[in-house]
Enzyme design. Structure first.
Site, mmCIF file in Angstrom:
data_model
loop_
_atom_site.group_PDB
_atom_site.id
_atom_site.type_symbol
_atom_site.label_atom_id
_atom_site.label_comp_id
_atom_site.label_asym_id
_atom_site.label_seq_id
_atom_site.Cartn_x
_atom_site.Cartn_y
_atom_site.Cartn_z
ATOM 1 N N ARG A 105 0.867 -1.227 0.129
ATOM 2 C CA ARG A 105 0.069 0.016 -0.168
ATOM 3 C C ARG A 105 0.882 1.109 -0.008
ATOM 4 N NH1 ARG A 105 -5.445 0.324 1.743
ATOM 5 N NH2 ARG A 105 -5.548 -1.926 0.856
ATOM 6 N N ASN A 137 -7.007 5.584 -5.484
ATOM 7 C CA ASN A 137 -6.626 4.829 -4.099
ATOM 8 C C ASN A 137 -4.891 4.802 -3.954
ATOM 9 O OD1 ASN A 137 -8.479 3.688 -2.933
ATOM 10 N ND2 ASN A 137 -9.367 2.178 -4.689
ATOM 11 N N ASP A 165 -18.226 1.611 -0.030
ATOM 12 C CA ASP A 165 -18.433 0.612 0.802
ATOM 13 C C ASP A 165 -19.599 0.530 1.745
ATOM 14 O OD1 ASP A 165 -15.639 2.255 0.828
ATOM 15 O OD2 ASP A 165 -15.193 0.323 2.021
ATOM 16 N N ARG A 168 -22.467 -0.795 -0.704
ATOM 17 C CA ARG A 168 -22.499 -1.925 -0.810
ATOM 18 C C ARG A 168 -23.014 -2.801 0.473
ATOM 19 N NH1 ARG A 168 -16.555 -2.065 -3.620
ATOM 20 N NH2 ARG A 168 -17.392 -2.364 -5.888
ATOM 21 N N HIS A 192 -10.907 3.556 3.811
ATOM 22 C CA HIS A 192 -11.760 2.659 2.921
ATOM 23 C C HIS A 192 -11.054 1.434 2.479
ATOM 24 C CE1 HIS A 192 -13.123 1.728 -0.898
ATOM 25 N NE2 HIS A 192 -11.920 1.959 -1.610
ATOM 26 N N THR A 247 -13.734 -1.900 -11.501
ATOM 27 C CA THR A 247 -15.228 -1.422 -10.977
ATOM 28 C C THR A 247 -15.379 0.222 -11.380
ATOM 29 O OG1 THR A 247 -14.295 -0.672 -8.698
ATOM 30 C CG2 THR A 247 -15.013 -2.719 -8.939
HETATM 31 N N1 LIG Z 1 -12.519 5.014 -3.918
HETATM 32 C C1 LIG Z 1 -13.155 4.264 -4.293
HETATM 33 O O1 LIG Z 1 -14.183 3.566 -3.737
HETATM 34 C C2 LIG Z 1 -12.680 3.634 -5.656
HETATM 35 C C3 LIG Z 1 -13.563 2.558 -6.337
HETATM 36 C C4 LIG Z 1 -12.914 2.069 -7.538
HETATM 37 C C5 LIG Z 1 -11.687 2.803 -8.163
HETATM 38 N N2 LIG Z 1 -10.998 3.429 -7.386
HETATM 39 C C6 LIG Z 1 -9.743 4.039 -7.745
HETATM 40 O O2 LIG Z 1 -9.822 4.895 -8.802
HETATM 41 C C7 LIG Z 1 -8.690 4.882 -9.568
HETATM 42 C C8 LIG Z 1 -8.980 4.733 -11.124
HETATM 43 O O3 LIG Z 1 -9.566 3.489 -11.374
HETATM 44 P P1 LIG Z 1 -9.713 3.320 -12.765
HETATM 45 O O4 LIG Z 1 -10.321 1.788 -12.915
HETATM 46 O O5 LIG Z 1 -10.491 4.302 -13.609
HETATM 47 O O6 LIG Z 1 -8.239 3.381 -13.608
HETATM 48 P P2 LIG Z 1 -7.649 3.488 -14.966
HETATM 49 O O7 LIG Z 1 -6.425 2.845 -15.021
HETATM 50 O O8 LIG Z 1 -8.842 3.003 -16.093
HETATM 51 O O9 LIG Z 1 -7.880 5.211 -15.125
HETATM 52 C C9 LIG Z 1 -6.684 5.997 -14.729
HETATM 53 C C10 LIG Z 1 -6.647 7.028 -15.694
HETATM 54 O O10 LIG Z 1 -5.765 7.894 -14.935
HETATM 55 C C11 LIG Z 1 -4.944 8.544 -16.013
HETATM 56 N N3 LIG Z 1 -3.660 9.054 -15.570
HETATM 57 C C12 LIG Z 1 -2.493 8.470 -14.800
HETATM 58 N N4 LIG Z 1 -1.851 9.404 -14.637
HETATM 59 C C13 LIG Z 1 -2.257 10.486 -14.923
HETATM 60 C C14 LIG Z 1 -1.830 11.992 -14.658
HETATM 61 N N5 LIG Z 1 -0.606 12.081 -14.100
HETATM 62 N N6 LIG Z 1 -2.503 12.807 -14.709
HETATM 63 C C15 LIG Z 1 -3.776 12.785 -15.429
HETATM 64 N N7 LIG Z 1 -4.343 11.467 -15.642
HETATM 65 C C16 LIG Z 1 -3.586 10.482 -15.404
HETATM 66 C C17 LIG Z 1 -4.580 7.346 -16.902
HETATM 67 O O11 LIG Z 1 -4.376 8.038 -18.236
HETATM 68 C C18 LIG Z 1 -6.098 6.630 -17.026
HETATM 69 O O12 LIG Z 1 -6.767 7.296 -17.858
HETATM 70 C C19 LIG Z 1 -7.742 3.684 -8.869
HETATM 71 O O13 LIG Z 1 -6.903 4.411 -8.093
HETATM 72 C C20 LIG Z 1 -8.583 2.844 -8.276
HETATM 73 O O14 LIG Z 1 -8.294 2.149 -7.293
HETATM 74 C C21 LIG Z 1 -11.317 3.782 -6.269
HETATM 75 O O1 LIG Z 2 -14.462 -1.836 -5.841
HETATM 76 C C1 LIG Z 2 -13.159 -1.447 -5.831
HETATM 77 N N1 LIG Z 2 -12.429 -1.730 -6.784
HETATM 78 C C2 LIG Z 2 -10.947 -1.499 -6.553
HETATM 79 C C3 LIG Z 2 -10.171 -1.642 -7.816
HETATM 80 C C4 LIG Z 2 -10.845 -1.101 -8.972
HETATM 81 C C5 LIG Z 2 -9.584 -0.990 -10.002
HETATM 82 S S1 LIG Z 2 -8.705 -1.969 -9.569
HETATM 83 C C6 LIG Z 2 -9.066 -2.040 -8.032
HETATM 84 C C7 LIG Z 2 -10.603 -2.698 -5.790
HETATM 85 C C8 LIG Z 2 -11.219 -3.795 -5.641
HETATM 86 C C9 LIG Z 2 -10.668 -4.992 -4.815
HETATM 87 C C10 LIG Z 2 -9.581 -4.812 -3.883
HETATM 88 C C11 LIG Z 2 -8.847 -3.471 -4.046
HETATM 89 N N2 LIG Z 2 -8.034 -3.272 -3.240
HETATM 90 C C12 LIG Z 2 -7.414 -1.922 -3.051
HETATM 91 C C13 LIG Z 2 -6.150 -1.833 -3.606
HETATM 92 C C14 LIG Z 2 -5.416 -0.419 -3.491
HETATM 93 C C15 LIG Z 2 -5.956 0.419 -2.668
HETATM 94 F F1 LIG Z 2 -5.278 1.460 -2.450
HETATM 95 C C16 LIG Z 2 -7.335 0.291 -2.149
HETATM 96 C C17 LIG Z 2 -8.226 -1.041 -2.273
HETATM 97 N N3 LIG Z 2 -9.408 -2.270 -4.992
HETATM 98 C C18 LIG Z 2 -10.589 -0.241 -5.734
HETATM 99 C C19 LIG Z 2 -11.490 -0.191 -4.824
HETATM 100 O O2 LIG Z 2 -11.246 0.624 -3.620
HETATM 101 C C20 LIG Z 2 -12.730 -0.699 -4.720
HETATM 102 S S2 LIG Z 2 -13.850 -0.670 -3.346
HETATM 103 C C21 LIG Z 2 -13.225 -1.676 -2.041
HETATM 104 C C22 LIG Z 2 -12.108 -2.238 -2.213
HETATM 105 C C23 LIG Z 2 -11.830 -3.316 -1.237
HETATM 106 C C24 LIG Z 2 -12.672 -3.834 -0.504
HETATM 107 C C25 LIG Z 2 -13.894 -2.782 -0.254
HETATM 108 C C26 LIG Z 2 -14.281 -2.149 -1.145
HETATM 109 CL CL1 LIG Z 2 -15.572 -1.179 -1.051
#
Ligand SMILES: NC(=O)c1ccc[n+]([C@@H]2O[C@H](COP(=O)([O-])OP(=O)(O)OC[C@H]3O[C@@H](n4cnc5c(N)ncnc54)[C@H](O)[C@@H]3O)[C@@H](O)[C@H]2O)c1
Ligand SMILES: O=C1N[C@](c2ccsc2)(c2cccc(Nc3ccc(F)cc3)n2)CC(O)=C1Sc1ccccc1Cl
Length: 331
Positions: A105, A137, A165, A168, A192, A247
């Site tokens: 992490r 993240n 979270d 869900r 988270h 996701t």
């Molecule tokens: N907080 C939550 O509940 C949650 C849930 C799902 C995903 N996420 C997080 O959201 C983030 C995005 O997920 P994703 O599936 O869309 O990833 P992704 O790889 O599909 O998209 C990331 C985008 O960021 C762009 N990028 C990378 N570096 C950059 C920069 N310096 N400036 C501008 N753009 C830049 C990439 O070109 C890409 O289009 C991940 O960190 C994922 O873990 C968080």
């Molecule tokens: O729905 C997700 N999808 C992600 C994801 C999306 C694209 S790649 C990974 C996911 C899915 C499963 C695990 C996971 N772990 C994680 C990894 C690094 C981090 F900094 C934070 C989380 N992350 C990113 C994310 O934060 C979520 S919510 C989530 C994740 C783990 C446990 C509970 C919830 Cl509610």
């Protein structure tokens, strides 16, 4: 002949006084899901997209523009130059590197600190009065990083935190109890993801405490039943990743609900990642999810949610872990 014959007093050049502008940085799965829900729910008059990938950026912009006949009118613009984000009310950041197999992490945070150093100062330059909403993240640590890099007051920088979270969690309970998720009043708080904290002690269904509700329904329960539900929240994330590789839809809808509370000054209470120092005995400057009231100026206040000693202890442990990670960062 002019297309329209104007009525006396008509002034087509005059636009709405309050233009709501939202910027999304990172047009990946999450960023585009947020863009889609924001447009569908008519939350922005202007939507700016920013990314480092110019072709993907233009493709996503054109693809959204082509839906104009089916959407409320909105100006959709995109550029790798942050000037396109000028004057935004809200800047949503979903850009970042994804966790590599076996990557810690801390290592992921450190890689994304470098990404944020290229993003946050640019957003601040063009939208000094904006609210920053962080999705990338590890969201709690990166929201802290965004806050430090921006120099904004903490009420204008928050993260989606355990909003997904909690969604869900409420959805799972709603299915199990055959009731609307809107009537499942409960929070998952803290960090988270895997270490989040479900708050059982105040969880209620339409105002009826969960234990009483289960008893009245003749549903057998024990602490393990409740813990199992929390494990399903975490497992749900991993299941979606296993099945589709990422996701997007749930986080997209959750972000639209946060944006609506902000831009429409709804003052709804959402579990989101806020500066938790001073709450529940937390002494460090860390971002953790607590039930927060969101309005036009950002985070308007944090609910003093009663917690059991065990819930409080888990929250304080998360704060300690985050403070240790943050101490290692070069912000
Ligand atoms: N907080 C939550 O509940 C949650 C849930 C799902 C995903 N996420 C997080 O959201 C983030 C995005 O997920 P994703 O599936 O869309 O990833 P992704 O790889 O599909 O998209 C990331 C985008 O960021 C762009 N990028 C990378 N570096 C950059 C920069 N310096 N400036 C501008 N753009 C830049 C990439 O070109 C890409 O289009 C991940 O960190 C994922 O873990 C968080
Ligand atoms: O729905 C997700 N999808 C992600 C994801 C999306 C694209 S790649 C990974 C996911 C899915 C499963 C695990 C996971 N772990 C994680 C990894 C690094 C981090 F900094 C934070 C989380 N992350 C990113 C994310 O934060 C979520 S919510 C989530 C994740 C783990 C446990 C509970 C919830 Cl509610």
């Amino acid at each position: 002949q002019a297309l329209f014959q104007l009525l006396p007093g008509a002034c087509p050049s005059r636009t709405a006084t309050k233009i709501s502008k939202i910027t999304v940085v990172g047009v990946g799965n999450v960023g585009m899901a947020c863009a889609q829900t924001i447009l569908t729910q008519n939350l922005a008059d202007e939507l700016a997209l920013v990314d480092v990938d110019p072709e993907k950026l233009r493709g996503e912009m054109l693809d959204l523009q082509h839906a104009a006949a089916f959407l409320p009118r909105a100006k959709i613009i995109a550029n790798t130059d942050y000037k396109v984000s000028e004057g935004s009310d809200i800047c949503i950041v979903s850009a970042g590197a994804r966790q590599r197999d076996g990557e810690s992490r801390l290592a992921l945070v450190q890689r994304n600190v470098a990404v944020f150093k290229s993003i946050i100062p640019q957003l601040v330059k063009y939208s000094p009065a904006a609210i920053l909403l962080i999705i990338s993240n590890p969201v709690d640590a990166l929201t802290y990083v965004a806050w430090k890099l921006s120099g904004f007051p903490s009420n204008r920088v928050f993260g989606s935190g355990t909003n997904l979270d909690s969604s869900r969690f409420r959805g799972l309970l709603a299915d199990r109890l055959d009731v609307s998720a809107h009537n499942v009043h409960g929070y998952v708080i803290g960090e988270h993801g895997d270490s989040s904290v479900p708050v059982w002690s105040t969880l209620n269904i339409g105002g009826v405490p969960i234990i009483e509700f289960l008893k009245s329904m003749g549903i057998p329960y024990s602490q393990s039943t409740l813990d199992e539900l929390h494990k399903m929240v975490i497992g749900g994330a991993y299941e979606v990743i296993k099945l589709k590789g990422y996701t997007s839809w749930a986080i997209g809808y959750s972000v639209a609900s946060l944006v609506k509370s902000l831009l429409r000054d709804q003052r709804c209470i959402h579990p989101v990642s806020v500066c938790a120092k001073g709450f529940h005995g937390i002494k460090d400057e860390v971002y953790l999810s607590l039930p927060a009231q969101l309005g036009y100026t950002g985070v308007m206040g944090v609910l003093n949610l009663p917690l059991t000693d065990e819930e409080r202890e888990k929250l304080q442990q998360s704060a300690k872990t985050l403070a240790e990670v943050q101490a290692e960062l070069d912000i």
